[in-house]
Structure formats: C-alpha cells, structure tokens
Design a protein around this motif. Structure first.
Motif, PDB file in Angstrom:
ATOM      1  N   ILE A  76       0.661  -1.264  -0.070  1.00  0.00           N
ATOM      2  CA  ILE A  76      -0.028   0.101   0.106  1.00  0.00           C
ATOM      3  C   ILE A  76       0.760   1.183  -0.309  1.00  0.00           C
ATOM      4  CG2 ILE A  76      -1.637   1.090   1.243  1.00  0.00           C
ATOM      5  CD1 ILE A  76      -2.935  -1.416   2.379  1.00  0.00           C
ATOM      6  N   GLU A  77       2.150   1.187   0.682  1.00  0.00           N
ATOM      7  CA  GLU A  77       3.053   2.344   1.041  1.00  0.00           C
ATOM      8  C   GLU A  77       4.316   1.960   1.224  1.00  0.00           C
ATOM      9  OE1 GLU A  77       4.631   5.286   0.533  1.00  0.00           O
ATOM     10  OE2 GLU A  77       2.671   6.207   0.968  1.00  0.00           O
ATOM     11  N   GLY A  78       5.083   2.297   0.535  1.00  0.00           N
ATOM     12  CA  GLY A  78       6.325   2.233   0.743  1.00  0.00           C
ATOM     13  C   GLY A  78       7.407   3.025   1.521  1.00  0.00           C
ATOM     14  N   PHE A  79       6.708   4.537   1.517  1.00  0.00           N
ATOM     15  CA  PHE A  79       7.566   5.386   2.151  1.00  0.00           C
ATOM     16  C   PHE A  79       8.792   5.753   1.533  1.00  0.00           C
ATOM     17  CE2 PHE A  79       4.604   3.542   5.482  1.00  0.00           C
ATOM     18  CZ  PHE A  79       4.031   4.890   5.878  1.00  0.00           C
ATOM     19  N   TYR A  80       8.806   6.048   0.338  1.00  0.00           N
ATOM     20  CA  TYR A  80       9.925   6.013  -0.592  1.00  0.00           C
ATOM     21  C   TYR A  80      10.938   6.965  -0.014  1.00  0.00           C
ATOM     22  CZ  TYR A  80      12.872   6.683  -4.765  1.00  0.00           C
ATOM     23  OH  TYR A  80      14.028   6.816  -5.453  1.00  0.00           O
ATOM     24  N   ASP A  81      10.493   8.190   0.208  1.00  0.00           N
ATOM     25  CA  ASP A  81      11.198   9.481   0.461  1.00  0.00           C
ATOM     26  C   ASP A  81      11.851   9.399   1.982  1.00  0.00           C
ATOM     27  OD1 ASP A  81      10.290  10.774  -1.360  1.00  0.00           O
ATOM     28  OD2 ASP A  81       9.022  12.141  -0.516  1.00  0.00           O
ATOM     29  N   ILE A  82      11.395   8.512   2.858  1.00  0.00           N
ATOM     30  CA  ILE A  82      12.105   8.105   4.040  1.00  0.00           C
ATOM     31  C   ILE A  82      13.425   7.336   3.765  1.00  0.00           C
ATOM     32  CG2 ILE A  82      12.085   6.952   6.078  1.00  0.00           C
ATOM     33  CD1 ILE A  82       9.256   7.478   6.521  1.00  0.00           C
ATOM     34  N   ARG A  83      13.398   6.332   2.726  1.00  0.00           N
ATOM     35  CA  ARG A  83      14.350   5.439   2.229  1.00  0.00           C
ATOM     36  C   ARG A  83      15.523   6.356   1.654  1.00  0.00           C
ATOM     37  NH1 ARG A  83      12.379   0.348   1.483  1.00  0.00           N
ATOM     38  NH2 ARG A  83      10.051  -0.119   1.739  1.00  0.00           N
ATOM     39  N   THR A  84      15.217   7.301   1.026  1.00  0.00           N
ATOM     40  CA  THR A  84      16.148   8.111   0.228  1.00  0.00           C
ATOM     41  C   THR A  84      16.711   9.463   0.928  1.00  0.00           C
ATOM     42  OG1 THR A  84      14.467   9.371  -1.032  1.00  0.00           O
ATOM     43  CG2 THR A  84      15.235   7.248  -1.899  1.00  0.00           C
ATOM     44  N   ASP A  85      16.530   9.463   2.024  1.00  0.00           N
ATOM     45  CA  ASP A  85      17.117  10.777   2.818  1.00  0.00           C
ATOM     46  C   ASP A  85      17.651  10.199   4.085  1.00  0.00           C
ATOM     47  OD1 ASP A  85      16.674  12.738   5.092  1.00  0.00           O
ATOM     48  OD2 ASP A  85      16.189  14.101   3.212  1.00  0.00           O
ATOM     49  N   TYR A  86      18.752  10.410   4.154  1.00  0.00           N
ATOM     50  CA  TYR A  86      19.674   9.866   5.309  1.00  0.00           C
ATOM     51  C   TYR A  86      18.977  10.197   6.619  1.00  0.00           C
ATOM     52  CZ  TYR A  86      23.200   8.758   8.625  1.00  0.00           C
ATOM     53  OH  TYR A  86      24.137   8.199   9.924  1.00  0.00           O
ATOM     54  N   GLU A  87      18.636  11.565   6.941  1.00  0.00           N
ATOM     55  CA  GLU A  87      17.928  11.913   8.211  1.00  0.00           C
ATOM     56  C   GLU A  87      16.909  11.195   8.515  1.00  0.00           C
ATOM     57  OE1 GLU A  87      16.689  15.955  10.315  1.00  0.00           O
ATOM     58  OE2 GLU A  87      17.992  16.162   9.049  1.00  0.00           O
ATOM     59  N   ASN A 124       7.520  11.095   6.149  1.00  0.00           N
ATOM     60  CA  ASN A 124       7.654  11.148   4.902  1.00  0.00           C
ATOM     61  C   ASN A 124       7.577  12.229   3.791  1.00  0.00           C
ATOM     62  OD1 ASN A 124       8.260   8.892   2.599  1.00  0.00           O
ATOM     63  ND2 ASN A 124       6.075   9.310   1.954  1.00  0.00           N
ATOM     64  N   LYS A 125       6.843  13.330   4.831  1.00  0.00           N
ATOM     65  CA  LYS A 125       6.480  14.609   4.141  1.00  0.00           C
ATOM     66  C   LYS A 125       7.775  15.428   3.676  1.00  0.00           C
ATOM     67  CE  LYS A 125       1.917  15.074   6.339  1.00  0.00           C
ATOM     68  NZ  LYS A 125       1.093  15.837   7.277  1.00  0.00           N
ATOM     69  N   LYS A 126       7.460  16.196   2.657  1.00  0.00           N
ATOM     70  CA  LYS A 126       8.553  17.061   2.208  1.00  0.00           C
ATOM     71  C   LYS A 126       8.754  18.173   3.397  1.00  0.00           C
ATOM     72  CE  LYS A 126       9.791  20.131  -1.425  1.00  0.00           C
ATOM     73  NZ  LYS A 126       9.561  20.997  -2.765  1.00  0.00           N
ATOM     74  N   ASP A 127      10.047  18.504   3.735  1.00  0.00           N
ATOM     75  CA  ASP A 127      10.432  19.493   4.715  1.00  0.00           C
ATOM     76  C   ASP A 127       9.934  18.890   6.166  1.00  0.00           C
ATOM     77  OD1 ASP A 127      11.641  20.808   2.688  1.00  0.00           O
ATOM     78  OD2 ASP A 127       9.807  22.013   2.497  1.00  0.00           O
ATOM     79  N   SER A 128      10.010  17.729   6.473  1.00  0.00           N
ATOM     80  CA  SER A 128       9.076  17.379   7.678  1.00  0.00           C
ATOM     81  C   SER A 128      10.532  17.638   8.745  1.00  0.00           C
ATOM     82  CB  SER A 128       8.905  15.917   7.458  1.00  0.00           C
ATOM     83  OG  SER A 128      10.018  14.973   7.240  1.00  0.00           O
ATOM     84  N   GLU A 129      10.186  17.704   9.848  1.00  0.00           N
ATOM     85  CA  GLU A 129      11.084  18.046  10.946  1.00  0.00           C
ATOM     86  C   GLU A 129      11.435  16.747  11.895  1.00  0.00           C
ATOM     87  OE1 GLU A 129      13.884  18.670  13.079  1.00  0.00           O
ATOM     88  OE2 GLU A 129      13.229  20.933  12.736  1.00  0.00           O
ATOM     89  N   GLY A 130      12.454  15.883  11.276  1.00  0.00           N
ATOM     90  CA  GLY A 130      12.504  14.681  11.719  1.00  0.00           C
ATOM     91  C   GLY A 130      12.927  14.579  13.440  1.00  0.00           C
ATOM     92  N   ARG A 131      13.578  15.658  14.027  1.00  0.00           N
ATOM     93  CA  ARG A 131      13.789  15.751  15.494  1.00  0.00           C
ATOM     94  C   ARG A 131      12.542  15.685  16.237  1.00  0.00           C
ATOM     95  NH1 ARG A 131      17.560  19.948  17.389  1.00  0.00           N
ATOM     96  NH2 ARG A 131      16.346  21.165  15.901  1.00  0.00           N
ATOM     97  N   LEU A 132      11.559  16.851  15.722  1.00  0.00           N
ATOM     98  CA  LEU A 132      10.389  16.887  16.266  1.00  0.00           C
ATOM     99  C   LEU A 132       9.509  15.558  16.308  1.00  0.00           C
ATOM    100  CD1 LEU A 132       8.276  18.731  17.668  1.00  0.00           C
ATOM    101  CD2 LEU A 132       7.697  19.652  15.646  1.00  0.00           C
ATOM    102  N   ILE A 133       9.365  15.026  14.752  1.00  0.00           N
ATOM    103  CA  ILE A 133       8.586  13.894  15.043  1.00  0.00           C
ATOM    104  C   ILE A 133       9.089  12.848  15.839  1.00  0.00           C
ATOM    105  CG2 ILE A 133       7.807  12.017  13.176  1.00  0.00           C
ATOM    106  CD1 ILE A 133       8.009  14.476  11.129  1.00  0.00           C
ATOM    107  N   PHE A 134      10.409  12.664  15.697  1.00  0.00           N
ATOM    108  CA  PHE A 134      10.817  11.460  16.561  1.00  0.00           C
ATOM    109  C   PHE A 134      10.687  11.625  18.149  1.00  0.00           C
ATOM    110  CE2 PHE A 134      14.514   9.358  18.794  1.00  0.00           C
ATOM    111  CZ  PHE A 134      14.341   8.091  18.586  1.00  0.00           C
ATOM    112  N   SER A 135      10.885  12.711  18.576  1.00  0.00           N
ATOM    113  CA  SER A 135      10.716  13.059  19.817  1.00  0.00           C
ATOM    114  C   SER A 135       9.043  12.793  20.390  1.00  0.00           C
ATOM    115  CB  SER A 135      10.932  14.578  20.219  1.00  0.00           C
ATOM    116  OG  SER A 135      12.343  14.989  20.132  1.00  0.00           O
TER     117      SER A 135
END
Length: 244
Positions: A76-87, A124-135
């Motif tokens: 259904i979803e592979g979360f491609y943008d996560i796979r291709t961005d190191y952070e 997976n969204k463009k310009d997402s804030e990884g640290r905020l989401i993870f916290s």
C-alpha cells in the motif's frame, strides 16, 4: 497449518540462508510476527521490493509446523522519501527498532500500529522536521506502553513547579532542589513542556499538528532521550542519529 492474511508493516529484515529473509511485521490483526520470505534476496524474486523495512500492505502467509512463510504481498505504501533521505532514514529506523525491541510476538496493539503509520506518514512529508517527529513519537509510544511523564508537579517531592525554573528527569518534571539530586535531568523551557502536554493530550491522528521553533525542538529531543530510558533499550539506530 493453514493460510492467514493480515495488514501490517515490516519493521525489521534479516538475511538467512543463501537467498531468504526473515521479516518482522507489526500487524493490525496479530501484533508482531516473524515470517520467512523464501528467495527474497534473488534479483528476480517477486518479493524483492515488498520485503524491505517500511513496506506497509496486505500480506498472506502459510503457517506450517513452527514456521510462517510469505506467499503474497500487496504493498500500500513504501515510504520512499524516508528511504532516500539519510536523516529521515535514521529517525524512521529508530522508530521501528524501538517497536521491535519493546513488543512481544503476537501481542496485538492496534494503537501502536496507528502510531507507527502516522509517524512515518509525517516523516515522509517534504521538509518534515525529523527531530520533532521522533521526539513526539517517543512520548506517545511510551504513553501507550504505560509511561506518562508527570507534568503538573515535581515527580520527586510533589511540590508545585516554578515555570521559570523547569527541569525534566526520567519520570517527568523536577523542581530545582530535586533536580540537584538527579543524575538524569535537563533544564527545559516552558514552550517544550507546553508542546509535550499537547502531544500527551492529543489523539494519534492530531498529535503532529503543531510547529515549534528550533530551541523548543532541541528541548523536546533532550527530554525524549531522557524519558526513553524507561524502556532500557540498546538502540543501534541511535548511533545514526548522533550527528543529526
């Protein structure tokens, strides 16, 4: 023995044998499951694309004596943008590792699956804030698991918190005096505590519907790292986050 269907996400993959994989799923119907994907590492395998972490979809397995074998996968979803961005990959991997190391096989918890998906959708969204989401994920995940930080008074002595002197320890807010007796605490700002209250009080669907400045995000990340000690996990993926 028989065939079963489920909807879930792959949270771990491990190579086994010459060309097989052991896939760890977190599923809606059964919680965490380990399934063998035969030949998944072969170049022409029909499971090559559908046997990677972050793959969310509908799966069919055959259960034999003491083993489960993948027979069908519809992604259904592979979360491609996560796979291709190191952070994003580092934070996403940390989310999946936390779930893998702190849940038991075939222990159903649909709230955890909802949280995983909501977290990865936002990451997976463009310009997402990884640290905020993870916290935010850490605090909501621990809340679902039975750990909610004390945010109204000092967790040690029960005294009212001075909003101009806020400190956060492994179980919640600390007053200045108790902070001095704690080996795991950090000074935090009011905006971070306010944001944390929002995360705790919100439904999973709405928990990421807020923004924060860099200082507040920094504070939330420090608080999340301390609070994560409640699970006592040795997270390899956190090594990827050291320089982020």
């Amino acid at each position: 023995m028989g065939v079963s269907k489920f909807r879930g996400i792959i949270i771990k993959e491990s190579d086994v044998g010459e060309a097989d994989k052991i896939l760890t799923f977190f599923t809606k119907e059964y919680g965490k499951l380990h399934v063998r994907a035969k030949g998944a590492r072969k170049a022409k395998s029909k499971y090559m694309a559908s046997s990677q972490i972050f793959s969310y979809g509908d799966f069919v397995v055959f259960t034999g004596n003491n083993f489960k074998s993948l027979t069908q996968a519809d992604i259904i979803e592979g979360f491609y943008d996560i796979r291709t961005d190191y952070e994003k990959l580092a934070y996403g991997s940390a989310v999946l590792e936390i779930v893998d190391k702190s849940t038991y096989e075939e222990s159903e918890n649909q709230e955890i699956l909802r949280l995983i998906l909501r977290t990865l959708q936002n990451l997976n969204k463009k310009d997402s804030e990884g640290r905020l989401i993870f916290s935010a994920f850490i605090f909501k995940y621990l809340q679902i698991s039975g750990y909610t930080p004390e945010l109204t008074s000092c967790v040690e002595c029960g005294e009212e918190i001075d909003l101009n002197n806020l400190y956060f320890g492994i179980e919640g807010l600390l007053c200045k005096n108790c902070r001095n007796n704690s080996s795991h605490s950090t000074a935090v700002n009011y905006a971070a505590v306010y944001a944390l209250n929002y995360i705790i009080d919100s439904d999973i669907k709405n928990m990421y519907n807020f923004k924060a400045d860099k200082n507040t995000v920094d504070n939330l990340r420090k608080m999340a790292d301390i609070f994560l000690e409640n699970l006592d996990l040795n997270l390899k993926s956190l090594e990827l986050l050291e320089n982020i």
